[in-house]
Design an enzyme around this catalytic site. Sequence first.
Site, PDB file in Angstrom:
ATOM      1  CB  ALA A   1     -26.678   9.416   7.892  1.00 31.99           C
ATOM      2  CB  SER A   2     -20.974   9.215   7.016  1.00 33.06           C
ATOM      3  OG  SER A   2     -21.114  10.629   6.979  1.00 33.06           O
TER       4      SER A   2
ATOM      5  N   GLY B   1     -26.117   3.221   9.396  1.00 29.45           N
ATOM      6  CA  GLY B   1     -25.088   4.179   9.795  1.00 29.45           C
ATOM      7  C   GLY B   1     -23.719   3.539   9.834  1.00 29.45           C
TER       8      GLY B   1
ATOM      9  CB  THR C   1     -18.542   4.433   8.997  1.00 33.63           C
ATOM     10  OG1 THR C   1     -17.982   3.891  10.201  1.00 33.63           O
ATOM     11  CG2 THR C   1     -19.590   5.471   9.339  1.00 33.63           C
TER      12      THR C   1
ATOM     13  CE  LYS D   1     -14.865   6.061  12.929  1.00 31.80           C
ATOM     14  NZ  LYS D   1     -16.161   5.420  12.709  1.00 31.80           N
TER      15      LYS D   1
ATOM     16  CG  PHE E   1     -27.901   8.606  11.711  1.00 29.44           C
ATOM     17  CD1 PHE E   1     -29.064   8.803  10.998  1.00 29.44           C
ATOM     18  CD2 PHE E   1     -27.091   7.535  11.370  1.00 29.44           C
ATOM     19  CE1 PHE E   1     -29.438   7.953   9.970  1.00 29.44           C
ATOM     20  CE2 PHE E   1     -27.449   6.674  10.344  1.00 29.44           C
ATOM     21  CZ  PHE E   1     -28.624   6.886   9.647  1.00 29.44           C
TER      22      PHE E   1
ATOM     23  CG  HIS F   1     -13.974   8.694  15.904  1.00 32.16           C
ATOM     24  ND1 HIS F   1     -13.673   9.499  14.837  1.00 32.16           N
ATOM     25  CD2 HIS F   1     -15.323   8.746  16.060  1.00 32.16           C
ATOM     26  CE1 HIS F   1     -14.796  10.021  14.353  1.00 32.16           C
ATOM     27  NE2 HIS F   1     -15.805   9.579  15.074  1.00 32.16           N
TER      28      HIS F   1
HETATM   29  N1  LIG Z   1     -23.547   6.995  11.291  1.00 36.79           N
HETATM   30  C1  LIG Z   1     -23.398   7.306  12.582  1.00 36.79           C
HETATM   31  O1  LIG Z   1     -23.936   8.313  13.093  1.00 36.79           O
HETATM   32  C2  LIG Z   1     -22.546   6.408  13.458  1.00 36.79           C
HETATM   33  C3  LIG Z   1     -22.371   6.680  14.820  1.00 36.79           C
HETATM   34  C4  LIG Z   1     -21.647   5.770  15.577  1.00 36.79           C
HETATM   35  C5  LIG Z   1     -21.117   4.622  14.986  1.00 36.79           C
HETATM   36  N2  LIG Z   1     -21.281   4.428  13.656  1.00 36.79           N
HETATM   37  C6  LIG Z   1     -20.814   3.217  12.967  1.00 36.79           C
HETATM   38  O2  LIG Z   1     -21.770   2.187  13.246  1.00 36.79           O
HETATM   39  C7  LIG Z   1     -21.118   0.913  13.235  1.00 36.79           C
HETATM   40  C8  LIG Z   1     -21.408   0.203  14.553  1.00 36.79           C
HETATM   41  O3  LIG Z   1     -20.838   0.933  15.616  1.00 36.79           O
HETATM   42  P1  LIG Z   1     -20.858   0.353  17.118  1.00 36.79           P
HETATM   43  O4  LIG Z   1     -20.069   1.321  17.917  1.00 36.79           O
HETATM   44  O5  LIG Z   1     -22.232  -0.015  17.521  1.00 36.79           O
HETATM   45  O6  LIG Z   1     -19.996  -0.992  16.897  1.00 36.79           O
HETATM   46  P2  LIG Z   1     -20.007  -2.286  17.796  1.00 36.79           P
HETATM   47  O7  LIG Z   1     -18.791  -3.063  17.395  1.00 36.79           O
HETATM   48  O8  LIG Z   1     -20.210  -1.954  19.227  1.00 36.79           O
HETATM   49  O9  LIG Z   1     -21.331  -3.077  17.305  1.00 36.79           O
HETATM   50  C9  LIG Z   1     -21.447  -3.740  16.070  1.00 36.79           C
HETATM   51  C10 LIG Z   1     -22.346  -4.963  16.302  1.00 36.79           C
HETATM   52  O10 LIG Z   1     -22.661  -5.559  15.043  1.00 36.79           O
HETATM   53  C11 LIG Z   1     -22.655  -6.973  15.259  1.00 36.79           C
HETATM   54  N3  LIG Z   1     -22.537  -7.664  13.970  1.00 36.79           N
HETATM   55  C12 LIG Z   1     -21.417  -7.952  13.259  1.00 36.79           C
HETATM   56  N4  LIG Z   1     -21.737  -8.600  12.127  1.00 36.79           N
HETATM   57  C13 LIG Z   1     -23.084  -8.708  12.113  1.00 36.79           C
HETATM   58  C14 LIG Z   1     -24.003  -9.254  11.195  1.00 36.79           C
HETATM   59  N5  LIG Z   1     -23.609  -9.830  10.056  1.00 36.79           N
HETATM   60  N6  LIG Z   1     -25.324  -9.138  11.482  1.00 36.79           N
HETATM   61  C15 LIG Z   1     -25.758  -8.564  12.614  1.00 36.79           C
HETATM   62  N7  LIG Z   1     -24.916  -8.030  13.535  1.00 36.79           N
HETATM   63  C16 LIG Z   1     -23.599  -8.114  13.283  1.00 36.79           C
HETATM   64  C17 LIG Z   1     -21.493  -7.208  16.200  1.00 36.79           C
HETATM   65  O11 LIG Z   1     -21.582  -8.471  16.840  1.00 36.79           O
HETATM   66  C18 LIG Z   1     -21.675  -6.034  17.176  1.00 36.79           C
HETATM   67  O12 LIG Z   1     -22.536  -6.367  18.255  1.00 36.79           O
HETATM   68  C19 LIG Z   1     -19.638   1.219  12.965  1.00 36.79           C
HETATM   69  O13 LIG Z   1     -19.399   1.106  11.572  1.00 36.79           O
HETATM   70  C20 LIG Z   1     -19.482   2.668  13.403  1.00 36.79           C
HETATM   71  O14 LIG Z   1     -18.417   3.332  12.761  1.00 36.79           O
HETATM   72  C21 LIG Z   1     -21.995   5.294  12.881  1.00 36.79           C
END
Ligand SMILES: NC(=O)c1ccc[n+]([C@@H]2O[C@H](COP(=O)([O-])OP(=O)(O)OC[C@H]3O[C@@H](n4cnc5c(N)ncnc54)[C@H](O)[C@@H]3O)[C@@H](O)[C@H]2O)c1
Length: 242
Positions: free
Chosen positions: A100-101, A75, A77, A139, A103, A135
């Site tokens: 999915a952009s 997920g 983005t 983000k 979920f 947002h």
């Molecule tokens: N598709 C959806 O429904 C949806 C919903 C919410 C957020 N998102 C997206 O999901 C992503 C994560 O969101 P979040 O709010 O959890 O962000 P966040 O910053 O809280 O968490 C991201 C995590 O990934 C870790 N990370 C970075 N590089 C890594 C690597 N190489 N391997 C493993 N872990 C690594 C970071 O240390 C961090 O803990 C963003 O791109 C956000 O836009 C998508």
Amino acid sequence: MNIAIIGYGRMGHEIERILVDRGHQIKSIIDQDNFEEIHDLNTEQVDVAIEFTNPTSAYANILHCFNANIPVISGTTGWTDKLAKLKQISINENKGFLYASNFSVGVNVLFALNKMLAKIMNTFPAYAVTIDEIHHTKKLDSPSGTAITLAQGIIDNVDRLNSWTLADHSTNDILGINAIRRGEVPGIHEIKYESSFDTLHLSHSAKSREGFALGAVLAAEFMQNKIGFFEMNDVLQLNTIS
Ligand SMILES: NC(=O)c1ccc[n+]([C@@H]2O[C@H](COP(=O)([O-])OP(=O)(O)OC[C@H]3O[C@@H](n4cnc5c(N)ncnc54)[C@H](O)[C@@H]3O)[C@@H](O)[C@H]2O)c1
């Protein structure tokens, strides 16, 4: 099911809670500080991997899962330029991949409604269309992946539009996306069609991250033993509607 969580941030934590509630086993949690453990993932231990990290690491993380033959859902983005390549690999090389952009069940219903409305509005050129998205300030990407999916749904169905731009106004052939970053907002998306006489709104507002996390877990359950490329439409059986 046995699950690997890749990315243990806000979404990773929320997903962990829902996985436990639904009786799944979490076999591995990988974040930046133990990233090397991604090389140890294997199909003996893990049925499906769930990836929510950041735009710079998503591509490589998904490829690791492909190489280990572990179906993966992502997920993350802000990296859609490389998505088509992974989609092609998953189809050509029989790797299980669902992207999915957004979920959330409600947003995926919104995606379907957005396409239907765009088909109708195609015959009413007096209406200018814009997308507003709001947002939280942490983000990384802008506009949101969800706003881009909504924009694509409109561009594919409204003949007079051929691209989108990050701005709060639309021209005759360019769809404007207004991206606002504010406080802790989990996600608000609004599609607006405006004429001199009235305004038509279609919108979705997430109350928390829980809806995204639940959708991701439903997608992971769907992906067990699957090969090829899938989307939330397949999980929610929305394909026939829009
Ligand atoms: N598709 C959806 O429904 C949806 C919903 C919410 C957020 N998102 C997206 O999901 C992503 C994560 O969101 P979040 O709010 O959890 O962000 P966040 O910053 O809280 O968490 C991201 C995590 O990934 C870790 N990370 C970075 N590089 C890594 C690597 N190489 N391997 C493993 N872990 C690594 C970071 O240390 C961090 O803990 C963003 O791109 C956000 O836009 C998508």
